[in-house]
Design an enzyme around this catalytic site. Structure first.
Site, PDB file in Angstrom:
ATOM      1  CE  LYS A  54     -15.159   1.661  15.874  1.00 50.22           C
ATOM      2  NZ  LYS A  54     -15.022   2.963  15.935  1.00 50.22           N
ATOM      3  CB  THR A  55     -10.382  -1.394   9.805  1.00 50.57           C
ATOM      4  OG1 THR A  55     -10.837  -2.846   9.793  1.00 50.57           O
ATOM      5  CG2 THR A  55      -9.801  -1.210  11.168  1.00 50.57           C
ATOM      6  CE  LYS A  59      -9.031 -10.981   6.615  1.00 58.09           C
ATOM      7  NZ  LYS A  59      -8.516 -12.275   6.679  1.00 58.09           N
ATOM      8  CB  SER A  86      -4.339  -9.194   0.315  1.00 56.06           C
ATOM      9  OG  SER A  86      -5.670  -9.221   0.931  1.00 56.06           O
ATOM     10  CD  GLN A  91      -7.804  -1.117   5.383  1.00 53.58           C
ATOM     11  OE1 GLN A  91      -8.380  -0.281   5.878  1.00 53.58           O
ATOM     12  NE2 GLN A  91      -7.791  -1.668   4.113  1.00 53.58           N
ATOM     13  CE1 TYR A 123      -8.175   3.077  11.250  1.00 53.32           C
ATOM     14  CE2 TYR A 123      -7.377   1.652   9.525  1.00 53.32           C
ATOM     15  CZ  TYR A 123      -8.443   2.327  10.203  1.00 53.32           C
ATOM     16  OH  TYR A 123      -9.645   2.312   9.966  1.00 53.32           O
ATOM     17  CG  ASP A 180     -33.347 -22.308   6.906  1.00 54.08           C
ATOM     18  OD1 ASP A 180     -33.776 -22.851   8.100  1.00 54.08           O
ATOM     19  OD2 ASP A 180     -34.166 -21.893   6.237  1.00 54.08           O
ATOM     20  N   GLY A 189      -9.282 -19.022   5.187  1.00 56.53           N
ATOM     21  CA  GLY A 189     -10.119 -19.642   6.110  1.00 56.53           C
ATOM     22  C   GLY A 189     -10.466 -19.235   7.451  1.00 56.53           C
ATOM     23  CG  ASN A 321     -11.576  -1.582   3.305  1.00 55.35           C
ATOM     24  OD1 ASN A 321     -11.975  -0.674   3.814  1.00 55.35           O
ATOM     25  ND2 ASN A 321     -11.143  -2.417   4.309  1.00 55.35           N
TER      26      ASN A 321
END
Length: 335
Positions: A54-55, A59, A86, A91, A123, A180, A189, A321
């Protein structure tokens, strides 16, 4: 959420609770394979296609978990949410806020690809432009929080966001239990932290390798065991705009230091383009620069020189994207 059960600030219970909270609203993304890639680079590779999420990126997992948990805990006291991004987290937060019936404002740098800005607006969120540097992003976001009394949901440095991203690892190890190692791109991060926490609790022997753009210098920080980046935070010069933040977040860094391998895969723009082109041309999937960086790491001589017992390697295709008018190997179009 800031518990440290068994040394993990994001516990397996946190991640499974996030999955219960968000799974029915998201895609269970497929794992792609390429015999051509395996033959050329000498291992079995498995590409987790979060570009189909989704999007258009991973994220949405973290954003939806953070927003739904916020609403569960605070209910009518939540006026709205905001972030600086960014593009992909913007989104995702806009989508999550719309799903939960909350207003949303997203601060984006002026040079963010139009396709990402249009998607945020699509959105239902308001968009505020800022200067293309981390300080302007943070200051503009703080002003929106103060003016509108919105809750700030960061793109990465938030344990509920990390728990949402950790659901990638739950799925991946269900789909490919023999993994592995996993290659993960890192901006601030959040994704690598969530994946590392979940994967290491499920399979302690698995190795998590971070992929970065040239200029981030994460390996030196991990080997010396401390944050060595200058202040204020900066962007690095990369075509992968989704991973251009130089610093890991202050919550994310100790997790990555503890759980990820010290060997970091650093990718140049040319290598990122090579990774993107392979996905477009041979796998027939659209990916953005951050995903291209991870494919480039899988192609790298450094990985080929590593322990041959790492036979089954996961590759996170974190987003798709792409501004199709500005694909990096095509000539710039005239206005």
């Amino acid at each position: 959420m800031a518990s440290t059960l068994n040394g993990f600030p994001v516990t397996l219970d946190d991640v499974t609770s996030a999955r219960d909270r968000i799974l029915r609203h998201l895609h269970y993304t497929p794992v792609l394979t390429s015999s051509t890639f395996d033959s050329k680079y000498g291992r079995k590779f498995y590409f987790k296609a979060e570009n189909f999420q989704k999007t258009g990126s991973f994220k949405s997992r973290g954003a939806l978990n953070a927003v739904t948990k916020l609403v569960e805990e605070k209910q009518e006291r939540v006026v709205g949410v905001t972030t600086h991004s960014s593009g992909n987290h913007g989104q995702a937060l806009a989508w999550a806020a719309q799903h939960c019936g909350l207003p949303c404002n997203v601060i984006v740098p002026r040079n963010t690809p139009t396709v990402k800005i249009d998607a945020i607006k699509g959105y239902g969120a308001d968009v505020t432009l800022c200067e293309p540097n981390p300080t302007s992003r943070a200051e503009t976001c703080a002003a929106i929080c103060s003016e509108k009394n919105y809750v700030y949901i960061p793109s990465a440095d938030h344990y509920d966001v990390m728990a949402g991203q950790g659901t990638i690892a739950l799925e991946f190890l269900e789909q490919v239990p023999m993994l592995d190692a996993i290659l993960v791109a890192a901006s601030a991060g959040g994704m690598v932290s969530g994946i590392a926490c979940a994967a290491k609790q499920l399979k302690p022997e698995i190795k998590i390798f971070v992929v970065e753009p040239f200029g981030k210098d994460l390996e030196r920080c991990l080997r010396e065991g401390k944050r060595l980046w200058p202040e204020p935070p900066q962007y690095v010069d990369t075509i992968a705009e989704g991973i251009r933040i130089q610093q890991l977040g202050k919550l994310a860094f100790p997790i990555v230091l503890s759980l990820a391998e010290k060997e970091v895969f650093t990718t140049t723009n040319a290598q990122i383009v090579e990774g993107m082109r392979f996905a477009f041309e041979r796998m027939k999937v659209v990916i953005e620069g951050a995903s291209g960086a991870v494919i480039a790491a899988a192609m790298s001589k450094r990985l080929r020189r590593m322990d041959g017992r790492l036979r089954h390697v996961g590759v996170i295709l974190c987003g798709g994207n792409v501004d199709i008018d500005h694909i990096p190997w095509l000539p710039t179009r005239e206005a």
